[in-house]
Design a protein around this motif. Structure first.
Motif, mmCIF file in Angstrom:
data_model
loop_
_atom_site.group_PDB
_atom_site.id
_atom_site.type_symbol
_atom_site.label_atom_id
_atom_site.label_comp_id
_atom_site.label_asym_id
_atom_site.label_seq_id
_atom_site.Cartn_x
_atom_site.Cartn_y
_atom_site.Cartn_z
ATOM 1 N N MET A 108 1.049 -1.320 -0.326
ATOM 2 C CA MET A 108 0.188 -0.346 -0.353
ATOM 3 C C MET A 108 0.455 1.535 0.141
ATOM 4 O O MET A 108 0.476 2.148 -0.401
ATOM 5 C CB MET A 108 -1.191 -0.172 1.597
ATOM 6 N N VAL A 109 2.193 1.555 0.648
ATOM 7 C CA VAL A 109 2.831 2.387 1.037
ATOM 8 C C VAL A 109 2.634 3.105 -0.439
ATOM 9 O O VAL A 109 2.139 4.599 -0.785
ATOM 10 C CB VAL A 109 4.430 1.700 1.057
ATOM 11 N N PRO A 110 2.710 3.479 -2.158
ATOM 12 C CA PRO A 110 3.194 3.712 -2.843
ATOM 13 C C PRO A 110 2.100 4.703 -3.163
ATOM 14 O O PRO A 110 2.006 5.962 -3.609
ATOM 15 C CB PRO A 110 3.496 2.758 -4.012
ATOM 16 N N GLU A 112 -0.501 5.081 -0.795
ATOM 17 C CA GLU A 112 -0.788 5.827 -0.002
ATOM 18 C C GLU A 112 -0.213 6.901 0.110
ATOM 19 O O GLU A 112 -0.469 8.427 0.517
ATOM 20 C CB GLU A 112 -0.880 5.509 1.617
ATOM 21 N N LEU A 113 1.530 6.651 -0.465
ATOM 22 C CA LEU A 113 1.862 7.773 -0.095
ATOM 23 C C LEU A 113 1.175 9.393 -1.281
ATOM 24 O O LEU A 113 1.366 10.353 -1.761
ATOM 25 C CB LEU A 113 3.478 7.647 -1.384
ATOM 26 N N GLY A 115 -2.201 9.266 -1.631
ATOM 27 C CA GLY A 115 -3.586 9.601 -1.208
ATOM 28 C C GLY A 115 -4.528 9.257 -2.278
ATOM 29 O O GLY A 115 -5.259 9.463 -2.353
#
Lengths: 241, 841
Positions: A108-110, A112-113, A115
């Motif tokens: 999920m990190v990219p 979430e970065l 948005g």
């Protein structure tokens, strides 16, 4: 059709004592949407440096890079980060999963970065694609090397990047696991229509790319787009360490 | 929706939260120290406000060192209200049953006082019944010293009193004050008045209680010029309260500053842990940067974690501080005039936790700034991780300057004056800087000159002190500051005690008899000779005050706001007369007249001591008029002397020639020397029995009292130093845990190539012993410097090193370091190679 990645006259030098060492010299090439390109060459030939510069991770000493329509030389480090977030995916040799996050959270990190909405569902779908739906809540330390790299692949595709940079994606895996990861990489790439830049030592993997750039001493010594790809591979097998 | 970095900060902290708590504990202790001390201080202030009247025991008091003159007696009469008189003086108390004597402060008082609060006695009824006859209340500690019991007889002067009860607590006096001179209360009505004959020192006091609505401060304001003129001191509830408030505020501010030192050390510990924590996160930061995270949001992830840690630390510190607060009355009880409630002070909690949070975050920022400089390229090239270093950017310097300013600002807030606050900050820089310098030098010596003759195990253990990611410096700093405080106290105490015993060495006097009336001197000397004790000196003493200097009266000087009036102008001088210098004096200018005929001179020549001449701003030829107990005497300075005050003998600011003061009211001092405490006690008892007004003091008594007082102060300092020592040990725990994986790897590697479990264990033993020695030695080296400077420049005495105690201190710290180190290394040396290799440490 405009190029996804355009590199012209790229040079990179590093200071070493009183002198400068040239790692890359006068490199030029272009990649279109959906192209797959393998960069090969012996250790120290500048492969990873070229990958890093192309992705905007470092500043060149000379030359220009245009990534997805952005002139990287004109951008600040933070602006380049935004470009990467919008357009670029990465797969690393050492997987580079964040040890404190679960497999799902890593994927999920990219998103979430950026948005992005529904990133959780997209990440779950991708984990399903790479066969790890049931391991989504496991931490990297609880996964095998192959599983970690599959999570890395899912993470690379979560933002549906225009271009994917993969640095020795099978370098830390045994042959069988490596093959499975490569199958997955090309499969995901094909489905998403992503441009793929692959740095590798793997001589079985390299020919799978549509284009082959061979580096030596910081220079492109052969480019399959400009010559017969089969012939260009001949001397490589003896040079790769 | 919460920004990603908030969620990420929480997720990223997984697996490190317990470790973070450990990093925090060093800071928790600092916050606890601040909260407990400030909360205690606020409660103390409230107690003083609430019990203000009991501090004085009355609405107003007048005090004078001689009987109130007639005009003041008129004033006293006219003031009305309830009045109670008291006379206080020093006198020998003779315990008849045990045949012991002890110099004490006797308070002879009338019924009535205290009007507010009470004299606490055992049995309680004695506080009022002692006034009904020849009874006395005696300081409880003194009674236990002499095994005296209620009902025993005690003689003061020529009168005998029955002990009606033990004195536990009295208005205006703390347990510490009583240590200087034990108190004995007797009824004024039954006082032996011969003890107050001219020349003897006594304080005459009158206490007033006014009906509701009369303002004591306004009364004093109206009467001040007349009272000053008559040299009568006054005290009102408000003044007494302010006085206590000032001195106690200074006490708890001092403690607060020591507590703050512990917080600073704790924060350095946090910073040091954050440094290691951030190093472990560089890979993650690089990945975030690769995937498009911008600089400041990435930095925010770790800043949020630091702030979160700070908030948790502040909350836990406040809770712990509240608990510690309960122990402070036990530590400080001897110095407090009122009992202090155990209540939570919210302002102290906000102050302590706010400062704790602020300082921790500021200190954590320094290593955190590295995050800003992590290149995304590190994700591709793991070998670049080691090269990531925090640059001393303008932002880094801004944080450093902010830390410096914050520390100075806090110190100024906690100090009586900005100058002291700045001085404190400078001292901190000097102490910390000096410790770092000493520690770095020692580490460098170990690194550059490794003890090659030692075994491999010892060499490896010592080498661990300068291994990468070591926390030797921060450990040395934290433990070193605590050691420094304790050792400096130890060194000062020993140097002063040693000096005291030196002053009475050889043939010098060690027993002093004073308050001897002129007619008793021969008798006292006879008693001494009877016991084969020498009379080393006999000195007459005359009390006097300065009334004018060069024609300007003290009152006029007081009115002149441009003049700097000091205690030297106001004090009562005890002067003597003799032919010339003693062996403790040196004439630095002028001539001393041995004898004069006052009738033939306009001014009487007088010799002045150098320091007091400077304070009074006078020199040879200047005129000083003295009020010699009601008689005006005009003098002119004809000589200036320096005096070695560190001798157990009578020294004077003013010395008169013979022929002037012989007929003035005076008392005498006789100096003698005894070789044993028994001889001294016997001589004192014999002389006091024959001359009940004569008082005696011997050097051993002074030393005992001094030692007792110093030990109690040292206890407080040790209590505070303990915070810094514990902080050091927590930092050690953190350091060992942080490097645990590195240690396991090394231990496994050593075992793989053939080291035994015992060898690995011994390497650790050597490391922790060396670390303990290094930290303790650094603190002691600095304390030796500090102690020497204090002895040389403040106390002006010889510097003495209590070697055994210092070695004891080193052993204590080595033991603690070893225990904490090994406790936290449990299991490291026991790991089996295969187990670790499989786990891919």
């Amino acid at each position: 059709m405009s190029a996804v990645l355009s590199v012209s006259n790229l040079t990179k030098t590093f200071p070493s004592g009183d002198k400068f060492i040239t790692v890359l010299s006068n490199i030029s090439f272009e990649l279109m949407a959906g192209d797959t390109c393998a960069i090969v060459g012996p250790s120290g030939s500048g492969k990873t440096t070229l990958l890093g510069l192309s992705a905007g991770l470092d500043d060149p000493s000379a030359g220009t890079i245009v990534l997805c329509g952005h002139h990287l030389g004109d951008l600040s480090e933070d602006d380049r980060a935004s470009v990467r977030n919008q357009h670029v995916g990465f797969v690393f040799q050492t997987f580079r999963l964040i040890p404190t996050l679960t497999a799902l959270e890593n994927v999920m990190v990219p998103g979430e970065l950026r948005g992005k909405k529904n990133v959780r569902q997209i990440a779950l779908d991708l984990l399903d694609r790479v066969g790890l739906a049931d391991r989504s809540h496991h931490y990297p330390a609880q996964l095998s090397g192959g599983e970690q790299q599959r999570v890395g692949l899912a993470r690379a595709f979560v933002n549906r990047p225009s271009i994917l940079f993969a640095d020795e994606p099978t370098g830390n895996l045994d042959a069988e696991t490596g093959d499975a990861v490569i199958e997955l990489l090309f499969d995901l790439n094909r489905t998403a229509g992503t441009t793929l830049v692959l740095v590798t030592h793997d001589m079985e993997l390299a020919p799978r790319a549509g284009r082959l750039l061979r580096l030596k001493g910081g220079q492109i010594v052969s480019d399959s787009a400009l010559e017969d790809p089969v012939r260009s591979l001949q001397p490589l097998s003896t040079e790769v360490d | 929706m919460a920004p990603w970095y908030l969620k990420f900060a929480w997720r990223d902290s997984r697996g490190s939260r317990r470790r973070m708590l450990l990093y925090l504990s060093s800071m928790i202790l600092g916050v606890a120290a601040l909260v407990s001390i400030n909360s205690f201080g606020n409660n103390l202030r409230n107690a003083i406000d609430r019990e203000a009247e009991t501090l004085l025991g009355a609405d107003l008091s007048f005090e004078s060192s001689r009987p109130f003159p007639e005009e003041i007696e008129f004033v006293i009469d006219s003031l009305g209200g309830l009045q109670s008189r008291r006379i206080s003086f020093s006198s020998m108390a003779y315990f008849e049953r045990t045949d012991d004597v002890r110099l004490s402060t006797v308070r002879a008082q009338e019924p009535g006082f205290p009007y507010y609060g009470a004299i606490e006695t055992d049995p309680p009824s004695a506080a009022s019944t002692f006034l009904t006859g020849n009874n006395a209340l005696v300081d409880a500690t003194l009674m236990s010293q002499f095994a005296a019991e209620v009902g025993d007889s005690i003689r003061i002067g020529t009168l005998t009193y029955q002990i009606a009860g033990k004195l536990i607590q009295t208005p205006r006096e703390t347990a510490a004050i009583m240590l200087f001179s034990p108190r004995i209360y007797i009824p004024l009505e039954h006082l032996d008045r011969t003890l107050l004959e001219a020349g003897s020192r006594a304080d005459y006091e009158v206490y007033f209680r006014f009906p509701e609505g009369r303002d004591a401060d306004a009364i004093v304001e109206n009467l001040r010029p007349r009272l000053r003129e008559a040299q009568v001191r006054t005290d009102t509830v408000e003044e007494e309260k302010e006085g206590w408030d000032r001195s106690l505020t200074n006490l708890y501010r001092f403690l607060s500053l020591v507590g703050f030192m512990s917080l600073l050390l704790g924060s350095l510990g946090v910073a040091s842990s954050v440094h290691v924590y951030v190093r472990q996160r560089i890979g993650t930061v690089a990945v975030l940067r690769c995937f498009g995270s911008r600089t400041w949001p990435t930095f925010s992830v770790y800043l949020i974690q630091a702030v979160g840690m700070g908030v948790i630390g502040a909350v836990l510190g406040s809770l712990l501080g509240f608990a510690i607060q309960a122990s402070l009355p036990l530590v400080l009880g001897d110095f407090l005039p009122v009992s202090v409630d155990f209540a939570l002070s919210w302002s102290a909690v906000w102050l302590g936790s706010g400062i704790g949070l602020g300082v921790t975050v500021l200190f954590a920022l320094l290593p955190l700034l590295v995050v800003k400089d992590v290149s995304p390229l590190v994700a591709l090239r793991a070998d670049l991780e080691a090269d990531v270093r925090g640059q001393k950017s303008p932002l880094w310097w801004l944080v450093v300057v902010t830390i410096g300013l914050s520390v100075t600002l806090f110190a100024i807030m906690q100090s009586p004056s900005p100058k002291i606050g700045i001085g404190y900050s400078m001292s901190l820089v000097i102490v910390f800087g000096a410790l770092v310098l000493v520690a770095k030098t020692l580490i460098r010596i170990l690194k550059n000159h490794p003890p090659t003759k030692l075994s491999y195990v010892s060499r490896q253990g010592i080498a661990n002190l300068h291994r990468p990611h070591n926390q030797t410096l921060i450990m040395t700093l934290a433990l070193g500051v605590g050691t420094f405080l304790i050792a400096t106290m130890l060194l000062s105490q020993h140097s002063l005690l040693q000096q005291m015993s030196l002053v009475a060495e050889g043939d010098r006097p060690n027993l002093v008899f004073f308050d001897i009336q002129s007619g008793q001197v021969d008798g006292v000397e006879e008693e001494l000779r009877k016991r084969q004790l020498p009379v080393l000196d006999r000195v007459p003493i005359v009390s006097m005050r300065i009334s004018s200097i060069n024609g300007t009266t003290i009152s006029a000087m007081r009115a002149d706001t441009t003049r700097n009036l000091t205690w030297a102008h106001r004090r009562e001088y005890r002067s003597s007369y003799r032919e010339g210098l003693t062996d403790s004096e040196v004439l630095i200018s002028g001539v001393m007249d041995p004898r004069v005929d006052p009738d033939t001179l306009e001014f009487i020549p007088v010799s002045i001591e150098n320091d007091i001449a400077e304070m009074l701003d006078v020199s040879i030829g200047d005129r000083i008029s003295f009020d010699v107990q009601g008689f005006e005497m005009d003098t002119r300075i004809t000589s200036i002397r320096t005096v070695d005050w560190q001798r157990m003998q009578t020294n004077f600011y003013f010395v008169f020639p013979l022929g002037v003061l012989e007929d003035a009211p005076q008392f005498n001092v006789v100096l003698s020397r005894t070789d044993t405490a028994l001889e001294s006690a016997a001589a004192q008892t014999a002389i006091v029995r024959r001359f009940p007004n004569v008082s005696a003091i011997d050097i051993s008594l002074v030393m005992n009292v001094f030692d007792e007082i110093f030990s109690r102060i040292a206890f407080i300092v040790r209590f505070m130093a303990l915070f810094t020592i514990i902080t050091g040990l927590i930092v050690l725990s953190g350091a060992v845990l942080i490097s645990r994986f590195q240690r396991i790897e090394e231990s496994v590697l050593l075992k793989t190539i053939g080291a035994s479990k015992s060898q690995v264990l011994r390497i650790m033993l050597v490391e922790y012993i060396a670390l303990g020695i290094l930290a303790a030695t650094s603190g002691i080296i600095l304390a030796l410097g500090g102690g020497w400077a204090l002895s040389r420049f403040v106390f002006e005495i010889d510097f003495v090193i209590p070697t055994l105690q210092l070695i004891g201190l080193v052993f204590f710290e080595v033991f603690m370091t070893l225990t904490i180190g090994l406790l936290n290394s449990r299991g490291v040396y026991a790991k089996k190679p295969l187990e670790v290799l499989r786990a891919e440490v």
